[in-house]
Design a protein around this motif. Structure first.
Motif, short mmCIF file in Angstrom:
data_model
loop_
_atom_site.label_atom_id
_atom_site.label_comp_id
_atom_site.label_asym_id
_atom_site.label_seq_id
_atom_site.Cartn_x
_atom_site.Cartn_y
_atom_site.Cartn_z
N LYS A 65 7.35 11.31 1.24
CA LYS A 65 6.39 10.27 0.71
C LYS A 65 6.98 9.35 -0.34
CE LYS A 65 2.26 12.99 1.32
NZ LYS A 65 1.67 12.41 2.51
N GLU A 66 7.84 9.99 -1.28
CA GLU A 66 8.35 9.31 -2.30
C GLU A 66 9.61 8.02 -1.37
OE1 GLU A 66 8.26 12.35 -2.55
OE2 GLU A 66 6.65 12.43 -4.00
N GLN A 67 10.10 8.80 -0.64
CA GLN A 67 11.26 7.75 0.25
C GLN A 67 10.46 6.87 0.93
OE1 GLN A 67 13.10 11.39 2.25
NE2 GLN A 67 14.99 10.71 1.27
N ALA A 68 9.29 7.10 1.62
CA ALA A 68 8.52 6.06 2.36
C ALA A 68 8.05 5.03 1.33
CB ALA A 68 7.29 6.89 3.08
N ILE A 69 7.58 5.33 0.26
CA ILE A 69 7.22 4.39 -0.84
C ILE A 69 8.24 3.47 -1.18
CG2 ILE A 69 5.89 3.97 -3.03
CD1 ILE A 69 4.13 6.51 -2.20
N ALA A 70 9.45 4.10 -1.41
CA ALA A 70 10.46 3.29 -1.87
C ALA A 70 11.15 2.31 -0.82
CB ALA A 70 11.65 4.26 -2.35
N TYR A 71 11.11 2.82 0.45
CA TYR A 71 11.65 2.05 1.58
C TYR A 71 10.45 0.85 1.74
CZ TYR A 71 12.36 0.43 6.26
OH TYR A 71 12.63 -0.41 7.41
N SER A 72 9.18 1.25 1.77
CA SER A 72 8.21 0.23 1.90
C SER A 72 8.18 -0.79 0.82
CB SER A 72 6.98 0.74 2.16
OG SER A 72 6.76 1.78 3.22
N SER A 73 8.51 -0.49 -0.33
CA SER A 73 8.36 -1.44 -1.52
C SER A 73 9.47 -2.27 -1.31
CB SER A 73 8.36 -0.56 -2.98
OG SER A 73 7.43 0.30 -3.00
N LYS A 74 10.82 -2.02 -0.71
CA LYS A 74 11.72 -2.82 -0.74
C LYS A 74 11.61 -3.83 0.84
CE LYS A 74 16.61 -2.60 0.45
NZ LYS A 74 17.76 -1.61 0.64
N VAL A 75 10.99 -2.93 1.84
CA VAL A 75 11.13 -3.81 3.05
C VAL A 75 9.70 -4.51 3.26
CG1 VAL A 75 11.12 -3.50 5.48
CG2 VAL A 75 12.80 -2.22 4.07
N PHE A 76 8.66 -4.01 3.14
CA PHE A 76 7.26 -4.66 3.03
C PHE A 76 7.20 -6.35 2.71
CE2 PHE A 76 4.20 -1.04 4.34
CZ PHE A 76 5.01 -0.99 5.19
N PRO A 77 7.88 -6.41 1.58
CA PRO A 77 7.70 -7.86 0.86
C PRO A 77 8.46 -8.97 1.71
CG PRO A 77 7.88 -6.26 -0.71
CD PRO A 77 8.05 -5.41 0.28
N THR A 78 9.55 -8.58 2.54
CA THR A 78 10.31 -9.17 3.28
C THR A 78 9.62 -9.75 4.87
OG1 THR A 78 11.56 -7.74 4.38
CG2 THR A 78 12.25 -8.39 2.36
N LEU A 79 8.53 -8.94 5.02
CA LEU A 79 7.82 -9.02 6.39
C LEU A 79 7.07 -10.15 6.53
CD1 LEU A 79 7.23 -5.42 7.09
CD2 LEU A 79 9.35 -6.50 7.93
N ARG A 80 6.63 -10.83 7.65
CA ARG A 80 6.01 -11.95 7.76
C ARG A 80 4.70 -11.86 7.10
NH1 ARG A 80 7.91 -12.94 12.38
NH2 ARG A 80 9.54 -14.11 11.58
N ARG A 81 3.99 -10.65 7.57
CA ARG A 81 2.44 -10.50 6.97
C ARG A 81 2.40 -10.71 5.61
NH1 ARG A 81 -1.58 -5.55 8.12
NH2 ARG A 81 -3.52 -6.51 7.19
N TRP A 82 3.28 -10.27 4.82
CA TRP A 82 3.21 -10.21 3.30
C TRP A 82 3.76 -11.34 2.70
CZ3 TRP A 82 -0.57 -7.12 3.57
CH2 TRP A 82 -0.49 -5.82 4.22
N GLN A 83 4.46 -12.38 3.39
CA GLN A 83 5.15 -13.53 2.90
C GLN A 83 3.96 -14.35 2.31
OE1 GLN A 83 8.63 -14.46 2.96
NE2 GLN A 83 8.17 -12.11 3.27
N ASN A 84 4.11 -14.95 0.82
CA ASN A 84 3.27 -15.68 0.33
C ASN A 84 2.30 -15.31 0.14
OD1 ASN A 84 4.87 -17.88 0.65
ND2 ASN A 84 4.28 -18.14 2.68
N ARG A 85 1.97 -13.75 -0.38
CA ARG A 85 0.96 -13.25 -0.97
C ARG A 85 0.91 -12.64 -2.07
NH1 ARG A 85 -2.60 -9.68 2.91
NH2 ARG A 85 -3.43 -11.02 4.22
#
Length: 85
Positions: A65-85
């Motif tokens: 779970k910790e690895q998933a959160i670390a990965y997501s914290s790094k990658v999700f902000p770069t994804l189109r859905r989360w841009q400018n949010r």
């Protein structure tokens, strides 16, 4: 060739069955079936909520779970859905 990933959750978009659907029923080239159906996001989440929810899928991905959160914290902000949010 660069692998396409869902621009909401980073799931690999490796086949047509995994792609979400647009309003007209066509397959989305940007979002997976778990995030996007009929041209709308399945859940109305904040970026922080999406990152926290990624821990629910850690076992499926073979990581902690910790690895998933670390990965997501790094990658999700770069994804189109989360841009400018």
């Amino acid at each position: 060739m660069e692998q396409k990933i869902c621009q909401s959750c980073a799931m690999p978009l490796t086949n047509e069955d995994g792609k979400g659907t647009n309003k007209d029923g066509s397959k989305s080239e940007e979002y997976c079936i778990y995030c996007f159906k009929n041209g709308e996001f399945v859940e109305n989440l904040t970026l922080r909520e999406a990152i926290a929810k990624s821990a629910d899928y850690a076992d499926m991905a073979g990581i902690t779970k910790e690895q998933a959160i670390a990965y997501s914290s790094k990658v999700f902000p770069t994804l189109r859905r989360w841009q400018n949010r």
